[in-house]
Design a protein around this motif. Structure first.
Motif, PDB file in Angstrom:
ATOM      1  N   UNK A   6       0.865  -1.181   0.000  1.00  0.00           N
ATOM      2  CA  UNK A   6       0.000   0.000   0.000  1.00  0.00           C
ATOM      3  C   UNK A   6       0.900   1.229   0.000  1.00  0.00           C
ATOM      4  N   UNK A   7       0.686   2.122  -0.952  1.00  0.00           N
ATOM      5  CA  UNK A   7       1.487   3.339  -1.043  1.00  0.00           C
ATOM      6  C   UNK A   7       1.157   4.267   0.128  1.00  0.00           C
ATOM      7  N   UNK A   8       2.131   5.063   0.529  1.00  0.00           N
ATOM      8  CA  UNK A   8       1.962   5.931   1.695  1.00  0.00           C
ATOM      9  C   UNK A   8       0.752   6.850   1.605  1.00  0.00           C
ATOM     10  N   UNK A   9       0.567   7.541   0.475  1.00  0.00           N
ATOM     11  CA  UNK A   9      -0.560   8.471   0.356  1.00  0.00           C
ATOM     12  C   UNK A   9      -1.888   7.727   0.443  1.00  0.00           C
ATOM     13  N   UNK A  10      -1.978   6.592  -0.216  1.00  0.00           N
ATOM     14  CA  UNK A  10      -3.198   5.789  -0.166  1.00  0.00           C
ATOM     15  C   UNK A  10      -3.426   5.253   1.243  1.00  0.00           C
ATOM     16  N   UNK A  11      -2.367   4.811   1.883  1.00  0.00           N
ATOM     17  CA  UNK A  11      -2.467   4.298   3.242  1.00  0.00           C
ATOM     18  C   UNK A  11      -2.972   5.380   4.192  1.00  0.00           C
ATOM     19  N   UNK A  12      -2.401   6.571   4.112  1.00  0.00           N
ATOM     20  CA  UNK A  12      -2.845   7.661   4.983  1.00  0.00           C
ATOM     21  C   UNK A  12      -4.289   8.052   4.696  1.00  0.00           C
ATOM     22  N   UNK A  13      -4.689   8.015   3.423  1.00  0.00           N
ATOM     23  CA  UNK A  13      -6.081   8.337   3.101  1.00  0.00           C
ATOM     24  C   UNK A  13      -7.022   7.304   3.698  1.00  0.00           C
ATOM     25  N   UNK A  14      -6.652   6.044   3.645  1.00  0.00           N
ATOM     26  CA  UNK A  14      -7.484   4.990   4.236  1.00  0.00           C
ATOM     27  C   UNK A  14      -7.577   5.145   5.754  1.00  0.00           C
ATOM     28  N   UNK A  15      -6.457   5.496   6.372  1.00  0.00           N
ATOM     29  CA  UNK A  15      -6.464   5.724   7.817  1.00  0.00           C
ATOM     30  C   UNK A  15      -7.315   6.947   8.138  1.00  0.00           C
ATOM     31  N   UNK A  16      -7.169   7.988   7.334  1.00  0.00           N
ATOM     32  CA  UNK A  16      -7.972   9.192   7.508  1.00  0.00           C
ATOM     33  C   UNK A  16      -9.458   8.862   7.439  1.00  0.00           C
ATOM     34  N   UNK A  17      -9.844   8.075   6.451  1.00  0.00           N
ATOM     35  CA  UNK A  17     -11.253   7.696   6.302  1.00  0.00           C
ATOM     36  C   UNK A  17     -11.741   6.914   7.516  1.00  0.00           C
ATOM     37  N   UNK A  18     -10.883   6.052   8.065  1.00  0.00           N
ATOM     38  CA  UNK A  18     -11.267   5.285   9.255  1.00  0.00           C
ATOM     39  C   UNK A  18     -11.468   6.209  10.459  1.00  0.00           C
ATOM     40  N   UNK A  19     -10.573   7.187  10.629  1.00  0.00           N
ATOM     41  CA  UNK A  19     -10.729   8.144  11.722  1.00  0.00           C
ATOM     42  C   UNK A  19     -11.976   9.008  11.514  1.00  0.00           C
ATOM     43  N   UNK A  20     -12.241   9.375  10.276  1.00  0.00           N
ATOM     44  CA  UNK A  20     -13.432  10.190  10.002  1.00  0.00           C
ATOM     45  C   UNK A  20     -14.707   9.410  10.270  1.00  0.00           C
ATOM     46  N   UNK A  21     -14.664   8.108  10.052  1.00  0.00           N
ATOM     47  CA  UNK A  21     -15.854   7.284  10.259  1.00  0.00           C
ATOM     48  C   UNK A  21     -16.077   6.951  11.734  1.00  0.00           C
ATOM     49  N   UNK A  22     -14.992   6.735  12.475  1.00  0.00           N
ATOM     50  CA  UNK A  22     -15.128   6.243  13.846  1.00  0.00           C
ATOM     51  C   UNK A  22     -14.608   7.196  14.912  1.00  0.00           C
ATOM     52  N   UNK A  23     -13.909   8.258  14.530  1.00  0.00           N
ATOM     53  CA  UNK A  23     -13.274   9.124  15.509  1.00  0.00           C
ATOM     54  C   UNK A  23     -11.979   8.501  15.998  1.00  0.00           C
ATOM     55  N   UNK A  24     -11.188   9.279  16.699  1.00  0.00           N
ATOM     56  CA  UNK A  24      -9.906   8.770  17.180  1.00  0.00           C
ATOM     57  C   UNK A  24     -10.111   7.635  18.182  1.00  0.00           C
ATOM     58  N   UNK A  25     -10.968   7.864  19.158  1.00  0.00           N
ATOM     59  CA  UNK A  25     -11.182   6.843  20.188  1.00  0.00           C
ATOM     60  C   UNK A  25     -11.823   5.581  19.615  1.00  0.00           C
TER      61      UNK A  25
END
Length: 189
Positions: free
Chosen positions: A7-26
């Motif tokens: 997984x490329x870094x930019x794509x990986x960070x976008x996927x992580x970003x989407x997960x945080x946006x969906x569930x919040x940090x906690x």
């Protein structure tokens, strides 16, 4: 020679970003982040030795870079104040997918104690945004105290419209906010 990343870094960070946006940090557990990225937990720790906090910090950094490039610089660029505001509106509409996506800055601060690990970054980004909007409004002829108040109110309304849109299951409140934003900011009252 190490194993090649799948997984490329930019794509990986976008996927992580989407997960945080969906569930919040906690709410974004390591299992959630693993599922969102397609990487095993061990691979995530290899890429992010600081764990979830490092992932969140890198996502916030990516978001800050986007905000700087897509919002702050254009607000300070050329063109009429209205044209620059309308450009910001279009980029916000895209970033928040018409009101379907939550605000990452908000979600990263939820559940965190005062002076949490992301407070300085969030404060810096919000302050830069208010400052850029204030300067643009001042350039448009609005006195600085009123310009700053309007800029702060715009960010408050942005957050509120996103929350109401998600809560009501319709993008209409967010879309109405965006449609009215240039007139609200530049209005004479």
């Amino acid at each position: 020679m190490g194993r090649k990343s799948t997984v490329q870094d930019a794509d990986l960070l976008q996927r992580i970003c989407d997960a945080f946006r969906a569930a919040g940090y906690e709410g974004a557990t390591l299992a959630t982040l693993s599922l969102a990225t397609g990487l095993q937990k061990a691979s995530l720790y290899h890429r992010f030795p600081g764990g979830k906090e490092q992932m969140a910090a890198e996502v916030l950094n990516m978001t800050g870079e986007w905000l700087g490039k897509e919002v702050l610089q254009p607000l300070q660029g050329s063109g009429t104040p209205r044209a620059r505001l309308e450009g910001m509106v279009a980029r916000l509409d895209q970033f928040y997918e018409g009101g379907r996506k939550a605000c990452l800055l908000n979600l990263m601060s939820l559940g965190q104690p005062c002076e949490g690990p992301f407070d300085a970054t969030i404060h810096s980004l919000m302050t830069a945004w208010v400052d850029a909007l204030s300067r643009l409004l001042h350039e448009a002829g609005i006195d600085m105290p009123l310009a700053r108040n309007r800029a702060e109110q715009a960010l408050i309304s942005l957050q509120g419209s996103l929350i109401v849109s998600r809560g009501m299951g319709t993008q209409r409140p967010f879309q109405d906010f965006l449609t009215n934003l240039p007139d609200t900011l530049l209005g004479s009252s």
